[in-house]
Write a protein that holds these residues in place. Structure first.
Motif, PDB file in Angstrom:
ATOM      1  N   LEU A 157      29.178  51.943  40.215  1.00 34.91           N
ATOM      2  CA  LEU A 157      29.134  50.672  40.929  1.00 34.91           C
ATOM      3  C   LEU A 157      28.283  49.658  40.166  1.00 34.91           C
ATOM      4  O   LEU A 157      28.670  48.487  40.014  1.00 34.91           O
ATOM      5  CB  LEU A 157      28.580  50.890  42.334  1.00 34.91           C
ATOM      6  CG  LEU A 157      28.560  49.688  43.275  1.00 34.91           C
ATOM      7  CD1 LEU A 157      29.974  49.175  43.522  1.00 34.91           C
ATOM      8  CD2 LEU A 157      27.900  50.066  44.599  1.00 34.91           C
ATOM      9  N   LEU A 226      32.601  37.443  44.317  1.00 36.40           N
ATOM     10  CA  LEU A 226      32.679  38.849  44.726  1.00 36.40           C
ATOM     11  C   LEU A 226      33.136  38.917  46.175  1.00 36.40           C
ATOM     12  O   LEU A 226      32.397  38.518  47.083  1.00 36.40           O
ATOM     13  CB  LEU A 226      31.315  39.530  44.566  1.00 36.40           C
ATOM     14  CG  LEU A 226      31.297  41.058  44.585  1.00 36.40           C
ATOM     15  CD1 LEU A 226      29.984  41.578  44.001  1.00 36.40           C
ATOM     16  CD2 LEU A 226      31.475  41.632  45.984  1.00 36.40           C
ATOM     17  N   VAL A 228      33.929  41.044  49.279  1.00 37.99           N
ATOM     18  CA  VAL A 228      33.774  42.339  49.932  1.00 37.99           C
ATOM     19  C   VAL A 228      35.051  42.714  50.667  1.00 37.99           C
ATOM     20  O   VAL A 228      35.481  43.877  50.642  1.00 37.99           O
ATOM     21  CB  VAL A 228      32.576  42.304  50.905  1.00 37.99           C
ATOM     22  CG1 VAL A 228      32.481  43.609  51.696  1.00 37.99           C
ATOM     23  CG2 VAL A 228      31.278  42.053  50.141  1.00 37.99           C
ATOM     24  N   GLU A 230      38.147  41.920  49.988  1.00 39.68           N
ATOM     25  CA  GLU A 230      39.182  42.377  49.056  1.00 39.68           C
ATOM     26  C   GLU A 230      38.944  43.832  48.668  1.00 39.68           C
ATOM     27  O   GLU A 230      39.888  44.622  48.566  1.00 39.68           O
ATOM     28  CB  GLU A 230      39.198  41.495  47.804  1.00 39.68           C
ATOM     29  CG  GLU A 230      39.890  40.152  48.001  1.00 39.68           C
ATOM     30  CD  GLU A 230      40.016  39.384  46.694  1.00 39.68           C
ATOM     31  OE1 GLU A 230      39.677  39.961  45.627  1.00 39.68           O
ATOM     32  OE2 GLU A 230      40.433  38.217  46.741  1.00 39.68           O
ATOM     33  N   ALA A 231      37.700  44.175  48.442  1.00 40.41           N
ATOM     34  CA  ALA A 231      37.379  45.564  48.094  1.00 40.41           C
ATOM     35  C   ALA A 231      37.708  46.500  49.245  1.00 40.41           C
ATOM     36  O   ALA A 231      38.306  47.565  49.046  1.00 40.41           O
ATOM     37  CB  ALA A 231      35.899  45.681  47.719  1.00 40.41           C
ATOM     38  N   SER A 234      41.394  47.066  49.670  1.00 40.93           N
ATOM     39  CA  SER A 234      42.048  47.811  48.583  1.00 40.93           C
ATOM     40  C   SER A 234      41.889  49.327  48.731  1.00 40.93           C
ATOM     41  O   SER A 234      42.467  50.085  47.959  1.00 40.93           O
ATOM     42  CB  SER A 234      41.448  47.385  47.237  1.00 40.93           C
ATOM     43  OG  SER A 234      40.121  47.883  47.088  1.00 40.93           O
ATOM     44  N   TYR A 253      39.048  52.526  45.510  1.00 33.77           N
ATOM     45  CA  TYR A 253      39.063  51.096  45.823  1.00 33.77           C
ATOM     46  C   TYR A 253      38.921  50.295  44.540  1.00 33.77           C
ATOM     47  O   TYR A 253      38.606  50.839  43.478  1.00 33.77           O
ATOM     48  CB  TYR A 253      37.952  50.737  46.811  1.00 33.77           C
ATOM     49  CG  TYR A 253      36.541  50.962  46.292  1.00 33.77           C
ATOM     50  CD1 TYR A 253      35.760  49.898  45.853  1.00 33.77           C
ATOM     51  CD2 TYR A 253      35.980  52.240  46.249  1.00 33.77           C
ATOM     52  CE1 TYR A 253      34.465  50.097  45.393  1.00 33.77           C
ATOM     53  CE2 TYR A 253      34.693  52.449  45.789  1.00 33.77           C
ATOM     54  CZ  TYR A 253      33.938  51.374  45.362  1.00 33.77           C
ATOM     55  OH  TYR A 253      32.656  51.582  44.906  1.00 33.77           O
ATOM     56  N   THR A 254      39.160  49.005  44.660  1.00 27.97           N
ATOM     57  CA  THR A 254      39.046  48.097  43.517  1.00 27.97           C
ATOM     58  C   THR A 254      37.965  47.071  43.800  1.00 27.97           C
ATOM     59  O   THR A 254      37.973  46.426  44.848  1.00 27.97           O
ATOM     60  CB  THR A 254      40.384  47.384  43.251  1.00 27.97           C
ATOM     61  OG1 THR A 254      41.398  48.371  43.019  1.00 27.97           O
ATOM     62  CG2 THR A 254      40.285  46.477  42.047  1.00 27.97           C
ATOM     63  N   LEU A 255      37.042  46.934  42.865  1.00 30.94           N
ATOM     64  CA  LEU A 255      35.975  45.944  42.987  1.00 30.94           C
ATOM     65  C   LEU A 255      35.942  45.098  41.729  1.00 30.94           C
ATOM     66  O   LEU A 255      35.819  45.636  40.623  1.00 30.94           O
ATOM     67  CB  LEU A 255      34.632  46.642  43.206  1.00 30.94           C
ATOM     68  CG  LEU A 255      33.412  45.728  43.366  1.00 30.94           C
ATOM     69  CD1 LEU A 255      33.527  44.917  44.648  1.00 30.94           C
ATOM     70  CD2 LEU A 255      32.119  46.533  43.375  1.00 30.94           C
TER      71      LEU A 255
END
Length: 302
Positions: A157, A226, A228, A230-231, A234, A253-255
């Motif tokens: 992360l 950024l 959150v 969207e993450a 996903s 997940y995608t970040l």
């Protein structure tokens, strides 16, 4: 007449999708999950909604949730009293953030500082972030509460967040103005009157305040690129193992465009699945509260 076969195909499919949607809502509203994946998905849905009370209630067995609520007020008793100096600082900060025309005043104060900071730190920022990244990773390595898998996930992360922090437009005036507006709006919604209020807040009120702060934080991060949500949107779940009332669910997940993964361990009680780590946190905190004051240990809220 020729559309009947299509209608006969679509109607059952729509019915199944509707039932699935209702099932997901039911899972988030219930205590625990009917399956390990359902338990994790329910927690994710509650986190998306910022429902922290519901999240604890869903992720913990009823007895542990009751323990958490009962212990909540007891943690404040272990804290030292607020000094007059700290109270004065708190009052000044709250007044500055929530007073009349706070947005305009704060931005007028911040604007020249942003120009100065950009000239002073823009070239140094990547190095400063790298140093901070190294310190955080060292802290992860020294943390005895994390196992090897959790440490690896934390480092992954950080590997994604560090490049974002190095390149984010921190000195952009337009974004700074938006950020000030979010901070002021959030502070007003929190409506905090004194530092003592933070200590004496009951569980339900605290969870509501957490939700307000969480919503503001998400807005701030989104301003600087950024998301959150969207993450969270996903996330894909898969069960890695499930045996003897213990299961491990993989969370992909995608970040910031980078694929990441984590694992969540769940345990089964009375036919429902719950988060093992949250249960352990609540029980450990409860045990520390039971220790005599003479030991000098101060319990921390989970």
């Amino acid at each position: 007449m020729r559309f009947r076969p299509l209608r006969r195909t679509l109607l059952p499919l729509l019915a199944v999708l509707a039932l699935a949607a209702c099932h997901n809502k039911d899972e988030a509203a219930q205590v625990g999950g009917s399956t390990p994946e359902a338990a994790v998905q329910g927690s994710i849905d509650l986190l998306k909604a910022g429902d922290f009370n519901g999240l604890w209630k869903h992720a913990l067995p009823p007895t542990d949730y009751a323990t958490l609520r009962t212990d909540w007020g007891r943690h404040a008793a272990n804290q030292p009293p607020v000094s007059a100096a700290d109270k004065a600082k708190f009052d000044a900060a709250v007044q500055k953030l929530t007073g009349p025309d706070a947005e305009t005043k704060l931005y007028a104060e911040l604007q020249p500082k942003l120009d100065q900071m950009e000239q002073q730190y823009k070239d140094q920022l990547p190095v400063l972030v790298s140093v901070g990244d190294a310190l955080l990773k060292n802290g992860v390595a020294q943390n005895q509460n994390l196992d090897s898998e959790q440490k690896a996930q934390a480092n992954q992360l950080l590997d994604v967040l560090a490049p974002w922090a190095q390149q984010a437009p921190w000195f952009d005036q337009a974004r700074a103005k938006q950020a000030v507006g979010v901070v002021v709006a959030t502070a007003r919604k929190l409506d905090l009157k004194s530092p003592d209020q933070l200590r004496t807040m009951d569980f339900d009120t605290a969870m509501t305040k957490y939700a307000t702060g969480y919503a503001g934080l998400k807005q701030l991060l989104a301003i600087y690129g950024l998301s959150v949500d969207e993450a969270l949107n996903s996330i894909k779940l898969s069960t890695l193992s499930s045996k003897d009332g213990r299961a491990v669910v993989k969370v992909d997940y995608t970040l910031l465009g980078k694929p990441l993964s984590a694992e969540s361990t769940l345990v089964q009680q009375d036919g429902r699945w719950y988060s093992e780590s949250l249960i352990d946190n609540v029980r450990d905190a409860h045990e520390r509260l039971q220790q005599p004051a003479a030991t000098g240990s101060v319990a921390a809220a989970p």
